[in-house]
Structure formats: structure tokens, C-alpha cells
Design an enzyme around this catalytic site. Sequence first.
Site, PDB file in Angstrom:
ATOM      1  N   LYS A 260       0.860  -1.194   0.000  1.00 34.61           N
ATOM      2  CA  LYS A 260       0.000   0.000   0.000  1.00 34.61           C
ATOM      3  C   LYS A 260       0.890   1.235   0.000  1.00 34.61           C
ATOM      4  O   LYS A 260       1.907   1.266   0.726  1.00 34.61           O
ATOM      5  CB  LYS A 260      -0.884  -0.041   1.252  1.00 34.61           C
TER       6      LYS A 260
ATOM      7  N   SER B 174      -9.755  -0.734   7.190  1.00 37.08           N
ATOM      8  CA  SER B 174      -9.203  -0.627   5.835  1.00 37.08           C
ATOM      9  C   SER B 174      -8.457  -1.837   5.297  1.00 37.08           C
ATOM     10  O   SER B 174      -8.104  -1.854   4.135  1.00 37.08           O
ATOM     11  CB  SER B 174      -8.293   0.581   5.739  1.00 37.08           C
TER      12      SER B 174
ATOM     13  N   SER C 133      -9.623   1.602   2.912  1.00 40.67           N
ATOM     14  CA  SER C 133      -8.792   2.369   2.023  1.00 40.67           C
ATOM     15  C   SER C 133      -7.738   1.544   1.289  1.00 40.67           C
ATOM     16  O   SER C 133      -7.155   2.035   0.327  1.00 40.67           O
ATOM     17  CB  SER C 133      -8.086   3.472   2.813  1.00 40.67           C
TER      18      SER C 133
HETATM   19  N1  GLN Z   1     -12.983   4.033   6.409  1.00 37.12           N
HETATM   20  C1  GLN Z   1     -12.422   4.457   7.642  1.00 37.12           C
HETATM   21  C2  GLN Z   1     -12.005   5.896   7.543  1.00 37.12           C
HETATM   22  O1  GLN Z   1     -12.262   6.478   6.555  1.00 37.12           O
HETATM   23  C3  GLN Z   1     -11.248   3.585   8.009  1.00 37.12           C
HETATM   24  C4  GLN Z   1     -10.038   3.883   7.221  1.00 37.12           C
HETATM   25  C5  GLN Z   1      -8.873   3.005   7.563  1.00 37.12           C
HETATM   26  O2  GLN Z   1      -9.012   1.998   8.258  1.00 37.12           O
HETATM   27  N2  GLN Z   1      -7.720   3.421   7.125  1.00 37.12           N
HETATM   28  O3  GLN Z   1     -11.441   6.440   8.420  1.00 37.12           O
END
Ligand code: GLN
Length: 484
Positions: free
Chosen positions: A79, A178, A154
Amino acid sequence: MKTNNLTIKSFRDSLAKREISAYETTKLFLDEIDESDGKISAYLDVYRDEALETAHNADLAAAKGEKLGLLSGVPIALKDNMLLEGKRTTAGSKILKDYIASYDGTVVRKLKEAGAIFLGKTNLDEFAMGSSTENSAFKITRNPHDLSRVPGGSSGGSAAAVAGNMALASLGSDTGGSIRQPASLCGVVGLKPTYGAVSRYGLIAMSSSLDQIGPLTRTVEDAAIVFDVIRGLDKYDATSFDPSYGDDLLNPDLKKISGMTVGIPDEYFGEGLDGEVAAAMEEVIAEFKSKGVKFKEVSLPHSKYALSVYYIIQPAEVSTNLARFDGIRYGTRGKSAKLLDLYYDNKSAGFGPEPKRRIILGTYVLSAGHYDAYYGQAQKVRALIKSDFDKVFSSGVDVILGPVAPTPAFKIGEKAANPLQMYLSDIFTIPANLAGLPGISIPVKGRGGLSTLLGAGKLPIGFQLIGRKWREADILGMGRLYER
Ligand code: GLN
């Protein structure tokens, strides 16, 4: 040779017997990237020549009979919020579009030492804020199972790379879901370790009390292998810790595991859960029951506040962590001669709408006069959420089972205009982050996973297992029991 039924385990066994070459395998994955990534957009950068060179060296080592690393010759994707020395690291943001990492993050160093091959960097929501990978400043990643749908986020690029047969495994980061949510939507396995199990050194910080790095793989066994490589105490991350896992991690005693008790939280099966997801959960429970696992209904009464608590604590930490991106030390820089104007211009141009929203929200909840009412209060409720889990785990329950996401993959654009709708995607994953517990998403049979990689017709659905702190071995073992 085909790579779509390969696992890390089977690859390594074949490499050791020299039935397979790392070079050939890496080339097949790179060819698949050339062929498919124009449509899927999982990758931001691909390191073709270097990957082939490292693979060739892995073959030479195997030919000489040298002892192979745990991930020798394994093609992996990262990532793009993890630092790989000498490579562009954007965090999916325009503000870092030309930033070149000057050192290796700890996970990267460990992967290198284990012999892994880096295929490239994968797309993500800007600074890992989002649940669909639509918030990237560069491109939208598509779900390999249905190109009109999101891969989740994400870590959507990392999940799509594995699901789309464009990497054997990848790393993601999970702050509120994420790793697990995109794993569920793409039909791969995604492990979020216990907070502190994997060093965050070299991960671009978003929300420091919640962020964790973990693997996305094709099987639970592979997730255990990658986790075993990247985990451990690190002097560069004071929150890291190294419990002793013993044999349980890679060679679980499945007989012992089948004697465990699984808790089913009432709160995870209520309103808002898609019918298909609910039915898939029933199938999973029935299968575990047929293997002798006992079930118990439990309650996590404060989990209904988890989303609200998260959207106070997370933006508060974002607002402090992202303050360093001022376009002076890092990132794109404007022309104004006055310092405050320069900050204003750099941040206005460099950050997309979601980071801006969170920085504003976070600054507000931390401001004098609002701090106690929001941030202080949220920390208290976070403690209650944690203690709910403690109570369940001290009542004879070993592992908690529930859905990962309320729905299968949704359409691109369906939730993009409505942040609240998007935030709800993480309603079942956020509690484990707030409590610091390990969680894993495992594809429901016939809905993703190795056997149905690359298009099963049905959209993938994952189920989630949450374990006690430092007990990754329990959820991985339970996952392997299911997978068998
Ligand atoms: N979707 C969640 C957010 O927008 C979690 C994101 C993540 O785990 N990086 O914060």
C-alpha cells in the site's frame, strides 16, 4: 503455469524443490498487471525490472541450495502509505505526489530480509481515509469481480491486486477497517493484527492510536506466514510488543481450536445488515457447528457508539498528524512569500476534500472549550467499548464472529457524495480498532477465496473473527479450521 491457484505456501514448497522459478512466477504476475491493471487500476507504480532482478537472485540462491527466507521469491504489493527507500510514496495525496522515501519502514525491511519481491505500490484513499478507494488523488480502483463496483478501502488497491491475480499477497493498513473491509469486498483474506503487534515505523501516520499494518492474502495460512514475518518488537515504535506465539501461529492445533467457544454479538446482526450478508453468516455458523465449535450469544452494548467515537478520535489524531504536511518540508509548494499564505495555499491545493473535512473536524473537537465535551467524552466511551470486549472474553468466549461489512461491494459513485453513508461501511470493523484487538476477514465459501478467485459470478462476502489481545493464533486457527 497458472498463478491463480498459487499460495505463498505452495509457491515456497515448489521453489524449494525447484519445480517453479521465482523469475517465471514474478513475470507472470507482472504480465497480468500489464494485461489487467489498465481496467482495475490497483497499482500506482510498478517496479518491473527490479522485481525481475530480485526474482532472478532468489532462483540463484535456491539453485545453490541456500536456506530460503520465509518469503523467498514471493511477489508482494505494498500500500502506498508505507516507505520503501528510493521509491515514490504518495499516500494517495497530491501533497506527496513527488515524495521519495528516504528509508525503509520496518515492515519493508522485514519483508526484504525474508526474501520478498516488491511488485509495486498500490492505490489507496487519500491518507487512508475512506472505504472505497474513490478518495485517491490519482485514480479510482475497481473491484476485479465487477468493474462497476468499488474494491472497498482504504487498502482497495492492495485487495484488488491480490483478488485480480496481480500479486500473491499485499500489505494494507487498518485504522477503522481498511484491511478487513476491502478484503471482504474483494474476496481475499485480510488480517488486522492486535494494536502494537506490527511496527508502524515507516507507515505514514493517520491516526496513531488506531493504525495497524497487516497482510492481504489468498488463504488464512498465507496471512499467518506474512504476519509472522512482519510482526514483533521494534525500537522505532514504542507501542510495538512481542508476545510469544509459540507453535500456534503457523501450525495451529485444530482439534484444540474446534473445542473453542465463539461469541455471536447481538449488535452485529441487527438492522442495516444486508439480507445476503446475513444469510452468508448463517452458512458460516452452520459450518463451524458441524465441526464441533460451540456458540454463545453475547452482547457488546456500547458498540452502537463506536462510529461516533471513532469520528471524534480519528479526526483529532488526523489533525495533528497531518499538520506536518505543510508543503515546506514535504510536498508540493506554492509561491507566496508570506508564511501563513504559503501554508494556506499549499494545504488548499495539496489536500483533497476528505482530509480537509477531517482536519477541520479534528481541530474543532480538540479546541479549547470543546475538548472535554467531545474528545474527552469520546475517550471515556472508548474505554467502555473496550470493557465490553473484556467482559465477553472473560465469560468463556474465545473468539467473536460477525460480518465485516454491512453489504457486498457497492457501485462506484453510490456513496461518494454522502460521507455519512460511506462511514457506515465500517460499523462492524471499527470496534476492534478502538479496543486494539486483532480481527480477520475471511471469504465465505463460494464467495471469493482461492477456489473462486477471478470471478465467481457472485459478489464476495467476508466474515469476521475478532480475538483476544495478542491472540492472532486463535482467529487464524479458527480461520484455518473453516478453510479446511
Ligand atoms: N474508512 C475508515 C475511515 O475512513 C477507516 C479507514 C482506515 O481503516 N484506514 O477512516
